[in-house]
Enzyme design. Structure first.
Site, PDB file in Angstrom:
ATOM      1  N   PRO A  78     -46.000 -42.210 -54.785  1.00  0.00           N
ATOM      2  CA  PRO A  78     -46.128 -41.853 -56.197  1.00  0.00           C
ATOM      3  C   PRO A  78     -45.648 -43.002 -57.070  1.00  0.00           C
ATOM      4  O   PRO A  78     -44.723 -43.736 -56.693  1.00  0.00           O
ATOM      5  CB  PRO A  78     -45.239 -40.618 -56.342  1.00  0.00           C
ATOM      6  CG  PRO A  78     -44.322 -40.643 -55.175  1.00  0.00           C
ATOM      7  CD  PRO A  78     -45.012 -41.406 -54.086  1.00  0.00           C
ATOM      8  N   HIS A  79     -46.290 -43.181 -58.212  1.00  0.00           N
ATOM      9  CA  HIS A  79     -45.892 -44.270 -59.101  1.00  0.00           C
ATOM     10  C   HIS A  79     -46.236 -43.905 -60.531  1.00  0.00           C
ATOM     11  O   HIS A  79     -47.131 -43.095 -60.779  1.00  0.00           O
ATOM     12  CB  HIS A  79     -46.543 -45.595 -58.700  1.00  0.00           C
ATOM     13  CG  HIS A  79     -48.016 -45.513 -58.516  1.00  0.00           C
ATOM     14  ND1 HIS A  79     -48.594 -45.018 -57.363  1.00  0.00           N
ATOM     15  CD2 HIS A  79     -49.047 -45.837 -59.327  1.00  0.00           C
ATOM     16  CE1 HIS A  79     -49.906 -45.057 -57.482  1.00  0.00           C
ATOM     17  NE2 HIS A  79     -50.217 -45.543 -58.664  1.00  0.00           N
ATOM     18  N   ALA A  80     -45.491 -44.500 -61.455  1.00  0.00           N
ATOM     19  CA  ALA A  80     -45.699 -44.196 -62.865  1.00  0.00           C
ATOM     20  C   ALA A  80     -45.073 -45.297 -63.718  1.00  0.00           C
ATOM     21  O   ALA A  80     -44.239 -46.070 -63.254  1.00  0.00           O
ATOM     22  CB  ALA A  80     -45.063 -42.849 -63.207  1.00  0.00           C
TER      23      ALA A  80
END
Length: 154
Positions: free
Chosen positions: A65-67
């Site tokens: 996951p990345h943001a």
């Protein structure tokens, strides 16, 4: 770019039980808030928003996951090892137990992509994941992650 540049020792955790993907995202946000002084709610919302674009479960029990987070000036990471794998809507439909979350500044360009490539390349290695899964101690997990690049570079 190296893991040691992305990851603080306090951003490596073993989670006994996450009941769902959403609960895991809360756990990641909590670790990111504690390790990097970020807003837990902003991190959680950014992660959930990114997941609506497509799941970040990349297969073989691994999720990335990345943001983007407004409070950051550099790319940082959180590593979570789950004692019990959970459904993550991964591309291979396998449950996930190895999670490396990346957070980048709003305006991050190539650094974010380089970090994502480094993490992806490292966690595609079956031996690396096997070592991570066999060592449920945060200090050992940090050592494995930060030493693996030295072996790859040799």
């Amino acid at each position: 770019m190296k893991f040691v540049d992305l990851l603080k020792t306090e951003a490596v955790k073993v989670v006994a039980s996450a009941s769902s993907k959403k609960r895991l995202m809360h756990d990641i946000a909590d670790v990111a808030a504690g390790a990097y002084g970020l807003s837990e709610s902003e991190v959680f919302e950014a992660l959930m928003e990114r997941e609506t674009l497509g799941p970040t479960g990349v297969g073989h029990g691994v999720a990335l996951p990345h943001a983007r987070v407004s409070q950051l000036t550099e790319v940082v990471g959180v590593f979570i090892l789950l004692e019990k794998p959970i459904d993550f809507d991964a591309i291979d439909r396998q449950p996930v137990d190895v999670v490396f979350a990346l957070f980048a500044p709003e305006e991050a360009g190539v650094e974010h992509l380089k970090a994502l490539a480094l993490v992806s390349r490292t966690l595609r290695e079956g031996m690396t994941c096997a070592k991570l899964r066999a060592n449920p101690d945060p200090a050992t997990l940090y050592t494995i992650l930060t030493e693996v690049e030295g072996v790859q570079a040799a």
